[in-house]
Design an enzyme around this catalytic site. Structure first.
Site, short mmCIF file in Angstrom:
data_model
loop_
_atom_site.label_atom_id
_atom_site.label_comp_id
_atom_site.label_asym_id
_atom_site.label_seq_id
_atom_site.Cartn_x
_atom_site.Cartn_y
_atom_site.Cartn_z
N LYS A 67 43.65 38.58 38.26
CA LYS A 67 42.83 37.66 39.02
C LYS A 67 42.43 36.48 38.15
CE LYS A 67 38.47 37.62 41.65
NZ LYS A 67 37.34 38.40 42.14
N LYS B 272 41.13 39.97 34.34
CA LYS B 272 40.32 39.03 35.12
C LYS B 272 39.90 37.89 34.20
CE LYS B 272 36.31 38.98 38.19
NZ LYS B 272 35.21 39.81 38.71
ZN LIG Z 1 30.80 41.49 38.81
#
Ligand SMILES: [Zn+2]
Length: 341
Positions: free
Chosen positions: A262, A209
């Site tokens: 992501k 992420k």
């Molecule tokens: Zn979070």
């Protein structure tokens, strides 16, 4: 002029037996026949934002078409998704009250725990994936517990993540998805689930992420913007790709059942390299709120053909190597696929 053109053409003409890739692009049927990457409604995971209260369907301004929903509105949503062939949802909870420790995150009657039960009652076959993080539940908006200096405390946070994951599993979640990028989060959650007899619950780790500005609209949707500081001490710097593989490797070692990258569109090279390094695990990519908002805004202005652009973006994410795409376009894309494009 004419003779120049015909001479030039003669010189360029491909001879007998030449390779002609255009042959297979000649008709729509031929193109359909040789398409390497396809889209199905079952490739999509649809995020849902669940709020406390009743009879609520509140539009999110920066994400046209997406709403915050109260638990009693989920039955209708589940029915609609089933009709469209979308088989999975990713749940985010927005609690009635927030506190420094995010206590509602693991409450048995918390908003997500209620939502899981409501969805499983309405549609037992729907795969329920839950976000496991603290940022929607803490008054400071950080993904973990923080000390007096505002530093996010890693190991203390793991203990809360364990409780959240167990409460989601007990409520009936199929998959828990830890998203806070805490070191050791997958191992901690796997241990807790197994200790509580929840071996059936899978872990889809937000292994990769990035600290991205494309999450902007989500912060309105999930009401989880940090009150101070940012998340760059947890999330990966956008300039780094090798670090993504290190993060993914650690999560695989700790027992992740699937990996997630992501955002998606700015990080397709990362999707591809995670796919190649870990071919044995399902890979998801999150087509995030900012990516969605850009398409919606351009389409609303008549600057883009929304349907064509959505299919192209989702196909690109799948072509890069994602098995699943978490996307706010899921319902529209599934409906367009059903209607035959
Ligand atoms: Zn979070």
């Amino acid at each position: 002029m004419t003779s120049f053109h015909s001479d030039a053409l003669e010189a360029l003409r491909v001879g007998p037996g030449a390779k002609r890739p255009r042959r297979l692009r000649r008709t729509q049927s031929l193109r359909d026949l040789v398409r390497e990457t396809t889209l199905e409604p079952s490739d999509f995971v649809y995020p849902l934002f669940v709020v406390a209260g009743e009879d609520t369907r509140r539009p999110i301004e920066s994400m046209p078409g997406i709403h915050q929903l109260s638990v009693d509105r989920l039955e209708g949503e589940a029915r609609e998704l089933a009709t469209l062939g979308v088989k999975a949802v990713l749940l985010f909870g927005i609690p009635g009250a927030k506190d420094p420790h995010g206590l509602e995150s693991f409450a048995d009657d918390g908003v997500v725990q209620q939502a899981i039960r409501a969805l499983k009652d309405a549609a037992p076959d729907l795969v329920v994936v839950t976000d496991v993080c603290l940022c929607e539940y803490t008054d400071h908006g950080h993904c973990g517990l923080v000390d007096d200096a505002g530093e996010v405390l890693n190991d203390e946070t793991l203990d809360v993540l364990r409780r959240i994951a167990v409460s989601h599993g007990e409520a009936g979640a199929d998959i828990v998805a830890p998203s806070g990028m805490m070191d050791g989060m997958v191992g901690a959650i796997r241990g807790a689930l197994d200790e509580e007899g929840l071996q059936r619950v899978a872990i889809l780790s937000y292994a990769v992420k990035y600290a991205s500005a494309f999450y902007g609209p989500f912060r309105e949707a999930a009401e989880g913007a940090p009150a101070f500081g940012d998340r760059r001490s947890q999330q990966i710097d956008p300039g780094n790709a090798r670090e993504a593989l290190r993060e993914a490797a650690l999560d695989v070692e700790e027992g992740a059942d699937g990996l997630l990258v992501k955002p998606a569109l700015g990080y397709l090279d990362v999707v591809r390299s995670v796919r190649e390094r870990f071919p044995e695990l399902p890979l998801a990519a999150y087509n995030v709120s900012g990516e969605y908002a850009m398409v919606k805004a351009a389409a609303a202005n008549g600057w883009l053909d929304e349907r064509a652009v959505v299919f192209e973006a989702l196909t690109g994410i799948r072509r890069a190597g994602a098995d699943l795409v978490v996307t706010y376009h899921a319902k529209d894309a599934a409906a367009w696929l059903q209607s035959g494009r």
